[in-house]
Design an enzyme around this catalytic site. Structure first.
Site, PDB file in Angstrom:
ATOM      1  N   ASN A   9     -60.316   6.646 -69.657  1.00 30.54           N
ATOM      2  CA  ASN A   9     -61.426   7.421 -69.097  1.00 30.54           C
ATOM      3  C   ASN A   9     -62.577   6.443 -68.913  1.00 30.54           C
ATOM      4  O   ASN A   9     -63.228   6.058 -69.882  1.00 30.54           O
ATOM      5  CB  ASN A   9     -61.820   8.550 -70.066  1.00 30.54           C
ATOM      6  CG  ASN A   9     -63.096   9.243 -69.628  1.00 30.54           C
ATOM      7  OD1 ASN A   9     -63.536   9.099 -68.486  1.00 30.54           O
ATOM      8  ND2 ASN A   9     -63.694  10.005 -70.531  1.00 30.54           N
ATOM      9  N   LYS A  11     -65.360   6.900 -67.645  1.00 30.69           N
ATOM     10  CA  LYS A  11     -66.694   7.531 -67.673  1.00 30.69           C
ATOM     11  C   LYS A  11     -67.513   7.002 -66.482  1.00 30.69           C
ATOM     12  O   LYS A  11     -66.946   6.656 -65.458  1.00 30.69           O
ATOM     13  CB  LYS A  11     -67.405   7.285 -69.002  1.00 30.69           C
ATOM     14  CG  LYS A  11     -66.530   7.610 -70.206  1.00 30.69           C
ATOM     15  CD  LYS A  11     -67.336   7.744 -71.460  1.00 30.69           C
ATOM     16  CE  LYS A  11     -66.398   7.821 -72.650  1.00 30.69           C
ATOM     17  NZ  LYS A  11     -67.010   8.417 -73.817  1.00 30.69           N
ATOM     18  N   HIS A  94     -63.957  17.684 -71.108  1.00 32.59           N
ATOM     19  CA  HIS A  94     -64.383  16.568 -71.963  1.00 32.59           C
ATOM     20  C   HIS A  94     -65.622  17.000 -72.745  1.00 32.59           C
ATOM     21  O   HIS A  94     -66.475  17.717 -72.219  1.00 32.59           O
ATOM     22  CB  HIS A  94     -64.680  15.330 -71.112  1.00 32.59           C
ATOM     23  CG  HIS A  94     -64.834  14.087 -71.934  1.00 32.59           C
ATOM     24  ND1 HIS A  94     -66.003  13.790 -72.602  1.00 32.59           N
ATOM     25  CD2 HIS A  94     -63.957  13.087 -72.226  1.00 32.59           C
ATOM     26  CE1 HIS A  94     -65.835  12.644 -73.259  1.00 32.59           C
ATOM     27  NE2 HIS A  94     -64.604  12.198 -73.043  1.00 32.59           N
ATOM     28  N   GLU A  96     -68.259  15.559 -73.415  1.00 33.40           N
ATOM     29  CA  GLU A  96     -69.540  15.232 -72.774  1.00 33.40           C
ATOM     30  C   GLU A  96     -69.887  16.284 -71.728  1.00 33.40           C
ATOM     31  O   GLU A  96     -71.052  16.626 -71.537  1.00 33.40           O
ATOM     32  CB  GLU A  96     -69.465  13.821 -72.170  1.00 33.40           C
ATOM     33  CG  GLU A  96     -69.469  12.751 -73.263  1.00 33.40           C
ATOM     34  CD  GLU A  96     -68.803  11.443 -72.884  1.00 33.40           C
ATOM     35  OE1 GLU A  96     -68.570  11.190 -71.682  1.00 33.40           O
ATOM     36  OE2 GLU A  96     -68.491  10.669 -73.814  1.00 33.40           O
ATOM     37  N   GLU A 166     -59.750  15.445 -79.056  1.00 33.48           N
ATOM     38  CA  GLU A 166     -60.818  14.451 -79.158  1.00 33.48           C
ATOM     39  C   GLU A 166     -61.919  14.976 -80.081  1.00 33.48           C
ATOM     40  O   GLU A 166     -62.815  15.705 -79.630  1.00 33.48           O
ATOM     41  CB  GLU A 166     -61.423  14.166 -77.775  1.00 33.48           C
ATOM     42  CG  GLU A 166     -60.453  13.559 -76.783  1.00 33.48           C
ATOM     43  CD  GLU A 166     -61.166  12.667 -75.788  1.00 33.48           C
ATOM     44  OE1 GLU A 166     -60.736  11.522 -75.624  1.00 33.48           O
ATOM     45  OE2 GLU A 166     -62.177  13.098 -75.194  1.00 33.48           O
ATOM     46  N   GLY A 172     -66.747   7.456 -78.816  1.00 35.09           N
ATOM     47  CA  GLY A 172     -67.774   6.447 -78.532  1.00 35.09           C
ATOM     48  C   GLY A 172     -68.570   6.039 -79.759  1.00 35.09           C
ATOM     49  O   GLY A 172     -69.596   5.374 -79.641  1.00 35.09           O
ATOM     50  N   SER A 211     -62.467   6.620 -80.140  1.00 35.34           N
ATOM     51  CA  SER A 211     -62.534   5.259 -80.685  1.00 35.34           C
ATOM     52  C   SER A 211     -61.159   4.652 -80.967  1.00 35.34           C
ATOM     53  O   SER A 211     -60.967   3.957 -81.974  1.00 35.34           O
ATOM     54  CB  SER A 211     -63.426   5.227 -81.933  1.00 35.34           C
ATOM     55  OG  SER A 211     -64.748   5.622 -81.594  1.00 35.34           O
TER      56      SER A 211
HETATM   57  C1  PEP Z   1     -63.388   9.416 -74.274  1.00 37.14           C
HETATM   58  O1  PEP Z   1     -64.273   9.102 -73.507  1.00 37.14           O
HETATM   59  O2  PEP Z   1     -62.665  10.383 -74.014  1.00 37.14           O
HETATM   60  C2  PEP Z   1     -63.208   8.627 -75.494  1.00 37.14           C
HETATM   61  C3  PEP Z   1     -62.251   8.952 -76.327  1.00 37.14           C
HETATM   62  O3  PEP Z   1     -64.063   7.568 -75.667  1.00 37.14           O
HETATM   63  P1  PEP Z   1     -63.928   6.378 -76.754  1.00 37.14           P
HETATM   64  O4  PEP Z   1     -62.503   5.887 -76.713  1.00 37.14           O
HETATM   65  O5  PEP Z   1     -64.902   5.359 -76.309  1.00 37.14           O
HETATM   66  O6  PEP Z   1     -64.258   6.979 -78.090  1.00 37.14           O
END
Ligand code: PEP
Length: 248
Positions: A9, A11, A94, A96, A166, A172, A211
């Protein structure tokens, strides 16, 4: 046996030049990757990834879309438009989008439905915040997010979907769920689906996201109900992303 799927992803990152380098790096290292691989990119770069990845083993997708088919929705992008660009996947729900753009469970369910109606595959993100984990309501939250989709589209729809667990506190932040923490929620998700349809549950790809790095991917992806990952930050570095893909 489910095949693992590792999806990047990106972003709101990238540029034509950066993407070119990143995609060249990933393409060059795909030889010993057994997992399915995808990249979900910002809308303006769909044409670039379509041209670059056509005929390769890497699928591509978007990170969001409109719940509407067409019309007076300035600034929005429809499922049919994403299909035009050869997308296979679309991320919906997601954290976000849920947190920063107020997307409700119902709106996410609507988006999931239009993705499938266009013949694309939704990557449905679910997960609890840190407060919710501390209140011990993780399963309640994840169950509610899943129910919104199942109530609208039916459990059979999950045969053409990917679920990404997630935990919001891990996205992040550099703080990864332990393999046990992640496995426990993945088992809950699969068990919930199994209660409705065993065959769908057995085939359902449930990714972990939050992460993931090359250093923790092997242990995470080694859990029985973790079928790969949705990768944010680490997907922007070809070597790191490929190492994660090889863990799948
Ligand atoms: C994500 O954006 O879905 C995500 C899991 O980000 P990260 O791997 O940076 O935690």
């Amino acid at each position: 046996m489910r095949r693992k799927l590792v999806a990047g992803n990106w972003k709101m990152h990238g540029s034509l030049a950066e993407n070119e380098n990143l995609l060249n790096g990933i393409l060059a290292g795909m030889g010993n990757v057994k997992a399915g691989v995808a990249v979900c990119v910002p809308f303006p770069y769909l044409a670039q990834v379509q041209a670059k990845l056509a005929g390769s083993a890497i699928a591509w997708g978007a990170q969001n879309l409109s719940q509407h088919a067409k019309g007076a929705y300035t600034g929005e992008v429809s499922a049919a438009m994403l299909k035009d660009f050869g997308c296979r996947y679309v991320i919906v729900g997601h954290s976000e989008r849920r947190a920063l753009y107020g997307e409700s469970d119902e709106l996410v369910a609507d988006k999931y439905a239009v993705v499938q109606a266009a013949g694309l595959i939704p990557i449905l993100c679910v997960g609890e915040t840190l407060n919710e984990r501390e209140e011990c309501i993780t399963e309640q939250v994840v169950g509610r997010q899943l129910d919104a989709v199942i109530n609208k589209s039916g459990v059979a729809s999950l045969a053409n979907a990917v679920v990404a667990y997630e935990p919001v506190w891990a996205i992040g932040t550099g703080v990864t769920a332990t393999p046990d923490q992640a496995q426990s929620v993945h088992a809950f998700i699969r068990g919930k689906v199994r209660g409705l349809d065993a065959a769908v549950a057995d085939g359902l790809i449930i990714q972990y996201g939050g992460s993931v790095k090359a250093s923790n991917a092997v242990e995470l992806f080694g859990q029985p109900d973790i079928d790969g990952g949705l990768i944010g930050g680490a997907a922007l570095n070809a070597e790191e992303f490929l190492a994660i893909c090889r863990a799948g």
